[in-house]
Design a protein around this motif. Structure first.
Motif, PDB file in Angstrom:
ATOM      1  N   GLY A 116       0.822  -1.206   0.000  1.00 39.54           N
ATOM      2  CA  GLY A 116       0.000   0.000   0.000  1.00 39.54           C
ATOM      3  C   GLY A 116       0.851   1.249   0.000  1.00 39.54           C
ATOM      4  N   GLU A 117       1.847   1.259   0.863  1.00 39.17           N
ATOM      5  CA  GLU A 117       2.715   2.428   0.968  1.00 39.17           C
ATOM      6  C   GLU A 117       3.596   2.592  -0.268  1.00 39.17           C
ATOM      7  OE1 GLU A 117       4.751   1.486   4.536  1.00 39.17           O
ATOM      8  OE2 GLU A 117       3.053   1.963   5.857  1.00 39.17           O
ATOM      9  N   ALA A 118       4.064   1.481  -0.832  1.00 40.85           N
ATOM     10  CA  ALA A 118       5.004   1.546  -1.949  1.00 40.85           C
ATOM     11  C   ALA A 118       4.326   1.825  -3.283  1.00 40.85           C
ATOM     12  CB  ALA A 118       5.790   0.242  -2.035  1.00 40.85           C
ATOM     13  N   HIS A 119       3.099   1.341  -3.476  1.00 37.59           N
ATOM     14  CA  HIS A 119       2.467   1.459  -4.798  1.00 37.59           C
ATOM     15  C   HIS A 119       1.157   2.247  -4.747  1.00 37.59           C
ATOM     16  CE1 HIS A 119       1.775   0.367  -8.981  1.00 37.59           C
ATOM     17  NE2 HIS A 119       0.544   0.004  -8.656  1.00 37.59           N
ATOM     18  N   TYR A 120       0.183   1.765  -4.001  1.00 35.03           N
ATOM     19  CA  TYR A 120      -1.139   2.387  -4.030  1.00 35.03           C
ATOM     20  C   TYR A 120      -1.157   3.787  -3.422  1.00 35.03           C
ATOM     21  CZ  TYR A 120      -2.534  -2.367  -5.193  1.00 35.03           C
ATOM     22  OH  TYR A 120      -2.642  -3.593  -5.796  1.00 35.03           O
ATOM     23  N   ASP A 121      -0.191   4.089  -2.556  1.00 32.82           N
ATOM     24  CA  ASP A 121      -0.132   5.412  -1.943  1.00 32.82           C
ATOM     25  C   ASP A 121       0.752   6.388  -2.721  1.00 32.82           C
ATOM     26  OD1 ASP A 121      -1.826   4.619   0.052  1.00 32.82           O
ATOM     27  OD2 ASP A 121      -0.294   4.382   1.592  1.00 32.82           O
ATOM     28  N   LEU A 122       1.198   6.007  -3.921  1.00 29.66           N
ATOM     29  CA  LEU A 122       2.029   6.906  -4.717  1.00 29.66           C
ATOM     30  C   LEU A 122       1.336   8.250  -4.932  1.00 29.66           C
ATOM     31  CD1 LEU A 122       3.608   4.635  -7.475  1.00 29.66           C
ATOM     32  CD2 LEU A 122       4.839   6.044  -5.827  1.00 29.66           C
ATOM     33  N   GLY A 123       0.037   8.229  -5.075  1.00 24.88           N
ATOM     34  CA  GLY A 123      -0.729   9.454  -5.276  1.00 24.88           C
ATOM     35  C   GLY A 123      -2.001   9.173  -6.044  1.00 24.88           C
ATOM     36  N   ASN A 124      -3.136   9.600  -5.492  1.00 27.18           N
ATOM     37  CA  ASN A 124      -4.398   9.366  -6.181  1.00 27.18           C
ATOM     38  C   ASN A 124      -4.448  10.078  -7.529  1.00 27.18           C
ATOM     39  OD1 ASN A 124      -5.488   7.707  -4.186  1.00 27.18           O
ATOM     40  ND2 ASN A 124      -6.403   9.411  -3.071  1.00 27.18           N
ATOM     41  N   ASP A 125      -3.754  11.229  -7.638  1.00 29.13           N
ATOM     42  CA  ASP A 125      -3.770  11.944  -8.910  1.00 29.13           C
ATOM     43  C   ASP A 125      -3.128  11.131 -10.027  1.00 29.13           C
ATOM     44  OD1 ASP A 125      -1.260  12.134  -7.745  1.00 29.13           O
ATOM     45  OD2 ASP A 125      -0.926  14.211  -8.363  1.00 29.13           O
ATOM     46  N   LEU A 126      -2.104  10.336  -9.700  1.00 26.45           N
ATOM     47  CA  LEU A 126      -1.462   9.496 -10.708  1.00 26.45           C
ATOM     48  C   LEU A 126      -2.434   8.435 -11.215  1.00 26.45           C
ATOM     49  CD1 LEU A 126       2.134   8.056 -10.512  1.00 26.45           C
ATOM     50  CD2 LEU A 126       0.259   6.707 -11.416  1.00 26.45           C
ATOM     51  N   PHE A 127      -3.140   7.786 -10.297  1.00 27.46           N
ATOM     52  CA  PHE A 127      -4.053   6.726 -10.719  1.00 27.46           C
ATOM     53  C   PHE A 127      -5.317   7.292 -11.371  1.00 27.46           C
ATOM     54  CE2 PHE A 127      -1.366   4.631  -7.569  1.00 27.46           C
ATOM     55  CZ  PHE A 127      -1.001   3.511  -8.276  1.00 27.46           C
ATOM     56  N   ASP A 168      -0.066   8.206 -21.274  1.00 25.44           N
ATOM     57  CA  ASP A 168       0.571   9.023 -22.304  1.00 25.44           C
ATOM     58  C   ASP A 168      -0.230  10.301 -22.582  1.00 25.44           C
ATOM     59  OD1 ASP A 168       2.686   7.283 -22.615  1.00 25.44           O
ATOM     60  OD2 ASP A 168       1.782   6.209 -24.303  1.00 25.44           O
ATOM     61  N   ALA A 169      -1.553  10.185 -22.575  1.00 21.04           N
ATOM     62  CA  ALA A 169      -2.389  11.338 -22.917  1.00 21.04           C
ATOM     63  C   ALA A 169      -2.506  12.335 -21.773  1.00 21.04           C
ATOM     64  CB  ALA A 169      -3.788  10.858 -23.327  1.00 21.04           C
ATOM     65  N   ASN A 170      -2.427  11.869 -20.539  1.00 21.15           N
ATOM     66  CA  ASN A 170      -2.732  12.721 -19.391  1.00 21.15           C
ATOM     67  C   ASN A 170      -1.530  13.082 -18.529  1.00 21.15           C
ATOM     68  OD1 ASN A 170      -5.488  12.515 -20.101  1.00 21.15           O
ATOM     69  ND2 ASN A 170      -5.683  10.599 -18.946  1.00 21.15           N
ATOM     70  N   TRP A 171      -0.350  12.559 -18.868  1.00 23.22           N
ATOM     71  CA  TRP A 171       0.798  12.763 -17.981  1.00 23.22           C
ATOM     72  C   TRP A 171       1.113  14.241 -17.763  1.00 23.22           C
ATOM     73  CZ3 TRP A 171       3.011   9.399 -14.810  1.00 23.22           C
ATOM     74  CH2 TRP A 171       4.185   9.794 -14.155  1.00 23.22           C
ATOM     75  N   HIS A 172       0.861  15.064 -18.758  1.00 24.84           N
ATOM     76  CA  HIS A 172       1.174  16.490 -18.627  1.00 24.84           C
ATOM     77  C   HIS A 172       0.452  17.131 -17.438  1.00 24.84           C
ATOM     78  CE1 HIS A 172      -2.619  16.485 -20.905  1.00 24.84           C
ATOM     79  NE2 HIS A 172      -2.815  17.706 -20.422  1.00 24.84           N
ATOM     80  N   GLN A 173      -0.675  16.530 -17.034  1.00 24.07           N
ATOM     81  CA  GLN A 173      -1.431  17.078 -15.916  1.00 24.07           C
ATOM     82  C   GLN A 173      -0.717  16.881 -14.572  1.00 24.07           C
ATOM     83  OE1 GLN A 173      -5.390  15.380 -15.995  1.00 24.07           O
ATOM     84  NE2 GLN A 173      -5.621  15.713 -18.197  1.00 24.07           N
ATOM     85  N   ILE A 174       0.159  15.881 -14.492  1.00 28.26           N
ATOM     86  CA  ILE A 174       0.816  15.564 -13.224  1.00 28.26           C
ATOM     87  C   ILE A 174       2.333  15.599 -13.334  1.00 28.26           C
ATOM     88  CG2 ILE A 174      -1.122  14.161 -12.400  1.00 28.26           C
ATOM     89  CD1 ILE A 174       0.526  11.671 -13.203  1.00 28.26           C
ATOM     90  N   ALA A 175       2.854  16.046 -14.485  1.00 28.47           N
ATOM     91  CA  ALA A 175       4.297  15.982 -14.742  1.00 28.47           C
ATOM     92  C   ALA A 175       5.107  16.753 -13.711  1.00 28.47           C
ATOM     93  CB  ALA A 175       4.589  16.507 -16.145  1.00 28.47           C
ATOM     94  N   ASP A 176       4.541  17.810 -13.139  1.00 29.25           N
ATOM     95  CA  ASP A 176       5.280  18.589 -12.143  1.00 29.25           C
ATOM     96  C   ASP A 176       5.445  17.830 -10.828  1.00 29.25           C
ATOM     97  OD1 ASP A 176       5.503  20.653 -13.915  1.00 29.25           O
ATOM     98  OD2 ASP A 176       3.809  21.794 -13.113  1.00 29.25           O
ATOM     99  N   ALA A 177       4.597  16.840 -10.599  1.00 26.23           N
ATOM    100  CA  ALA A 177       4.619  16.105  -9.320  1.00 26.23           C
ATOM    101  C   ALA A 177       5.389  14.794  -9.404  1.00 26.23           C
ATOM    102  CB  ALA A 177       3.190  15.840  -8.852  1.00 26.23           C
ATOM    103  N   TYR A 178       5.635  14.294 -10.612  1.00 33.59           N
ATOM    104  CA  TYR A 178       6.274  12.991 -10.768  1.00 33.59           C
ATOM    105  C   TYR A 178       7.411  13.100 -11.784  1.00 33.59           C
ATOM    106  CZ  TYR A 178       2.068  11.356  -8.414  1.00 33.59           C
ATOM    107  OH  TYR A 178       1.064  11.180  -7.509  1.00 33.59           O
ATOM    108  N   SER A 179       8.482  12.365 -11.530  1.00 29.52           N
ATOM    109  CA  SER A 179       9.658  12.421 -12.382  1.00 29.52           C
ATOM    110  C   SER A 179       9.441  11.659 -13.689  1.00 29.52           C
ATOM    111  CB  SER A 179      10.866  11.836 -11.654  1.00 29.52           C
ATOM    112  OG  SER A 179      10.690  10.433 -11.473  1.00 29.52           O
TER     113      SER A 179
END
Length: 383
Positions: A117-128, A330-341
């Protein structure tokens, strides 16, 4: 050490490691620096020795580091698996280390239950939210009649509800409820009273938000600590985290919680063989301590506890599900690119692509099983 993929493929070194890799690829249809979309474009001369020494872990990490590119990793993975390179890609040290770990330790004990949970599912709800459809289902869709990811997930939720023969007022337990997809669906469409459990704080928070105003309770809890009795129990995409040492405990728990005339639906990815193995890259970066069950594992663990009423395999449907998630990334990454590498993005692209290739090659399966406690009468499973 990283490499910039923008520089293009590098000249292939004349080395023993390169020749060994070329021999392994021979006959697979995958070539080095070739023109096909599934060919591997080499961006770092040390790629070959890294892969030979580290196996699939080295291959995945090298992609994350930009050491190689491939427009269609899914097609590459499918071809390599159909060529028989799946098992050969694991080094002897990988196999030995995992067997020692699983032989001496319960990697999925209660004390370790929250790691994934901590390693994967908690990465961020915005990513999922960027990756999944509006149902927030993080499991295989049902594509029998669907022509979109959203419809496939709605059809999957409906299929599960119909297999469980849900009725208004039924008490339903959702083991591994994720972001509340089925809990919300069952409560809204069938007026069931749902208790969902998860080991992810992020999932629990969003599930409670999504299910506001519905008869749904979301608990941050391990399945082994549950009490009560339920008319129906469902577990969608959670059994992969249970582990072979805990299969008997899992089915004992379900038996204890299920009413005498109840039904239990288990939705899980399945392995074609009963070896206790895990891909080291997936284990390190995606699902720590995950283990895929075989048909034998499930049948043996359920024996003496529950009666198997139905077993359906629609593993081929995971291929379009994963490819749809990849397209969303691929289509939506720009929305979260500032938060994830960029490395996280490459990690997810590699994970989704390789898994799609594995299901396409029929190297992995997706099963839905329905169990009862031996209730009277005939059970007819919908499709």
């Amino acid at each position: 050490m990283t490499s910039d993929p923008r520089i293009g493929p590098v000249p292939l070194p004349d080395s023993r490691a390169r020749r060994v890799v070329e021999q392994l690829l021979e006959g697979s249809g995958v070539t080095l620096n070739g023109s096909a979309d599934w060919d591997i474009q080499v961006h770092h001369p040390d790629l070959f020795s890294r892969v030979l020494h580290q196996g699939t872990l080295g291959l995945g990490e090298a992609y994350m580091d930009g050491w190689w590119e491939c427009p269609r990793i899914d097609e590459m993975a499918c071809r390599l698996l159909m060529h028989g390179l799946g098992e050969r890609a694991h080094t002897p040290s990988e196999r030995l280390m995992y067997r020692l770990q699983t032989g001496f330790f319960n990697l999925q004990s209660k004390a370790r239950a929250y790691i994934v949970g901590e390693a994967h599912y908690d990465l961020g709800n915005d990513l999922f939210e960027c990756m999944l459809d509006p149902t927030m289902c993080y499991s295989c869709g049902y594509w029998k009649r669907a022509n979109s990811l959203h419809q496939a997930q709605l059809d999957k939720l409906d299929l599960v509800a119909r297999k469980l023969e849900l009725e208004p007022g039924m008490r339903v337990l959702d083991i591994g409820c994720g972001w509340g997809s089925f809990a919300e669906y069952a409560a809204h469409h069938y007026r069931a009273e749902v208790t969902g459990i998860t080991i992810s704080r992020e999932q629990a928070a969003l599930s409670r938000e999504r299910c506001q105003g519905l008869p749904v309770e979301i608990l941050l809890q391990d399945y082994r600590d549950l009490d009560g009795r339920y008319d129906r129990i469902v577990s969608i995409g959670m059994f992969e985290h249970v582990g072979h040492r805990n299969y008997a405990t899992y089915f004992t728990t379900v038996e204890r919680l299920l009413e005498a005339d109840g039904l239990f639906l288990l939705h899980t990815i399945g392995s074609n063989n009963s070896d206790i193995t895990a891909d080291p890259w997936v284990n390190k970066y995606i699902f720590p301590n995950g283990v895929l069950p075989s048909a034998m594992h499930i049948a043996r663990a359920a024996e003496g506890h529950l009666l198997l009423e139905d077993w359906q395999n629609f593993g081929a449907d995971y291929d379009p599900t994963l490819m749809a998630w990849l397209a969303n990334i691929d289509a939506n990454w720009h929305q979260i690119a500032d938060a994830y590498s960029e490395r996280i993005k490459r990690m997810f692209r590699y994970y989704l692509s390789v898994c799609a290739g594995a299901f396409r090659a029929r190297d992995l399966q997706l099963w839905q099983l329905v169990f009862s406690r031996g209730r009277a009468g005939r059970y007819d499973a919908p499709r």
